[in-house]
Design a protein around this motif. Sequence first.
Motif, PDB file in Angstrom:
ATOM      1  N   THR A 124       0.818  -1.217   0.000  1.00 26.87           N
ATOM      2  CA  THR A 124       0.000   0.000   0.000  1.00 26.87           C
ATOM      3  C   THR A 124       0.850   1.265   0.000  1.00 26.87           C
ATOM      4  OG1 THR A 124      -0.178  -0.147   2.422  1.00 26.87           O
ATOM      5  CG2 THR A 124      -1.975  -1.099   1.101  1.00 26.87           C
ATOM      6  N   ALA A 125       2.162   1.109   0.222  1.00 25.18           N
ATOM      7  CA  ALA A 125       3.083   2.235   0.113  1.00 25.18           C
ATOM      8  C   ALA A 125       4.112   1.974  -0.984  1.00 25.18           C
ATOM      9  CB  ALA A 125       3.797   2.479   1.436  1.00 25.18           C
ATOM     10  N   GLY A 126       3.888   0.925  -1.768  1.00 31.43           N
ATOM     11  CA  GLY A 126       4.849   0.544  -2.799  1.00 31.43           C
ATOM     12  C   GLY A 126       4.189  -0.005  -4.037  1.00 31.43           C
ATOM     13  N   THR A 127       4.251  -1.319  -4.227  1.00 30.90           N
ATOM     14  CA  THR A 127       3.849  -1.945  -5.486  1.00 30.90           C
ATOM     15  C   THR A 127       2.422  -1.618  -5.890  1.00 30.90           C
ATOM     16  OG1 THR A 127       5.363  -3.761  -5.009  1.00 30.90           O
ATOM     17  CG2 THR A 127       3.738  -4.125  -6.731  1.00 30.90           C
ATOM     18  N   LEU A 128       1.457  -1.848  -4.995  1.00 29.14           N
ATOM     19  CA  LEU A 128       0.060  -1.577  -5.340  1.00 29.14           C
ATOM     20  C   LEU A 128      -0.171  -0.089  -5.518  1.00 29.14           C
ATOM     21  CD1 LEU A 128      -2.781  -2.756  -5.746  1.00 29.14           C
ATOM     22  CD2 LEU A 128      -3.170  -2.444  -3.292  1.00 29.14           C
ATOM     23  N   VAL A 182      -8.887  -9.888  -4.002  1.00 31.33           N
ATOM     24  CA  VAL A 182      -8.453 -10.794  -5.070  1.00 31.33           C
ATOM     25  C   VAL A 182      -7.850 -10.004  -6.222  1.00 31.33           C
ATOM     26  CG1 VAL A 182      -9.214 -12.467  -6.802  1.00 31.33           C
ATOM     27  CG2 VAL A 182     -10.086 -12.609  -4.457  1.00 31.33           C
ATOM     28  N   ALA A 183      -8.543  -8.949  -6.650  1.00 34.26           N
ATOM     29  CA  ALA A 183      -8.030  -8.117  -7.737  1.00 34.26           C
ATOM     30  C   ALA A 183      -6.699  -7.477  -7.351  1.00 34.26           C
ATOM     31  CB  ALA A 183      -9.049  -7.039  -8.104  1.00 34.26           C
ATOM     32  N   SER A 184      -6.566  -7.066  -6.110  1.00 35.23           N
ATOM     33  CA  SER A 184      -5.313  -6.464  -5.649  1.00 35.23           C
ATOM     34  C   SER A 184      -4.184  -7.482  -5.669  1.00 35.23           C
ATOM     35  CB  SER A 184      -5.486  -5.897  -4.241  1.00 35.23           C
ATOM     36  OG  SER A 184      -6.411  -4.827  -4.231  1.00 35.23           O
ATOM     37  N   TYR A 227      -1.937 -13.539  -2.064  1.00 34.60           N
ATOM     38  CA  TYR A 227      -3.211 -13.590  -1.342  1.00 34.60           C
ATOM     39  C   TYR A 227      -3.063 -14.225   0.036  1.00 34.60           C
ATOM     40  CZ  TYR A 227      -8.249 -13.656  -0.778  1.00 34.60           C
ATOM     41  OH  TYR A 227      -9.527 -13.427  -0.313  1.00 34.60           O
ATOM     42  N   LEU A 228      -2.129 -15.150   0.192  1.00 37.13           N
ATOM     43  CA  LEU A 228      -1.893 -15.757   1.500  1.00 37.13           C
ATOM     44  C   LEU A 228      -1.629 -14.685   2.544  1.00 37.13           C
ATOM     45  CD1 LEU A 228      -1.170 -18.282   3.338  1.00 37.13           C
ATOM     46  CD2 LEU A 228       1.200 -17.913   2.584  1.00 37.13           C
TER      47      LEU A 228
END
Length: 448
Positions: A49-53, A272-274, A290-291
């Motif tokens: 949430t502070a990087g890849t996504l 799931v989409a994330s 997802y794990l």
Amino acid sequence: MSTRRLALPLALLLLPLATACGTGTDGGAGAKSVTVTVGYQSKTINTVTAGTLLRSLGHFEEELAAQGRKDGITYRVNWQDYATGAPITAQMTAGKIDIGSMGDFPLLLNAARGKQLKQSTRLVSVTGYNLRGGLNTVVTAPGSPLRSLTDLKGRKVSTSVGSAADGTLVRALQRAGLDPAKDVRKLNQQPSVGASALAAGSADALSQFVAWPGLLAFQGRATALYDGAELDLPTFHGVTVREEFAKERPEVLDAFLRAQRRATDELRTRPVASAESVAKETGLPAEVVYLYNGAQGIATFDPALRPELVAALKEDVPVLAAAGLVKEVDVDAFVDPAPLARAVPGAAYPEAGAPKPELWLKGQGSTRTFDGPGALLKAVREAGAGRVRAAYVPDAVTGTLWFADRAVWVRDGGEWRAFVTRAGAERYVAGHPGSRITGYAEAVGAAS
């Protein structure tokens, strides 16, 4: 996944470090063009949430564009990807990275190094956390004779010294009655190097942070030896900012924190989409992402600087000090909740409940949860192995989510229980006469 895909691309590691940042030649007071440099860890998916996504969603750029329309400044974001938090700290204290994300132990090193070099930093938000410590795991190679931490005496254990996973290893060994400095030989290695060492037999065990243990287990390249949640001590990753930059560009920091909140909302409402998005960006299997990041995942995502996490950070200081990595850290001075309160006032998420078993079928954009392990096993049997993309089950004691087909299953009368480690299952069986350890295939076949 091949070894080539496990390693970060060389070109990414060699991104120019001289790019001007907020206080650089094009970003000083009165500048009309400002470049903000963000250091992140794409493979450490607890920081997404502070990087890849966040990067893939473009929320930070959107927030800065809106800010630019107010103040007449053109903002640009320079994203720099690293394998661990240490190089991010090195570049922050050199004035070349403005905002970075890393785990709790590296955050303390970030604070100590910043103070030492008179380039102070501040912890301003959290990305993901686990209140019991389940984000870190010690694994061994499949078929290893090692069954418990005490079996590590005289063995070689790969870890990244100064990382959260190293902290878990030190504490776990101490609780098991071993001296981390004398009874094991620690190999200070990057996660990908340690994974290769485990596969080659040059390391007997690997202690690492999210997502390496889950990845290796998913690939059939490792078996869990110790679940970090057995420590029952919080572990987390957070966002740190250069104090000078935060004072000079508070509007930029606010924009980042608003963007992080938006990315957190996205992950929580569309897990799931994330996971699929992060998988695409990193090359990690979506099932592994997802794990950790899923609706029932090991990590809980919330930017708030929770009191439990700050307290845990203070308990981490003596561990680093004993290892000679820091002398002291003023945690209260390092933690700064003001920017988050200013940027996202009143933001709060509900408490995470106890994780439930979860099933992800192929071709489905959503998952199903179940009230207990037995119901999950029955659903897997009815769906057929060919239709199951991933099945997840929480450890019966720690609650740490794990792949159902990699967990150790116990049948106790008509009840089913799953454990991340064999040691955990054996402890249960020892205390419950009549219960027995069984294989996953047998459990699926016998579930009713």
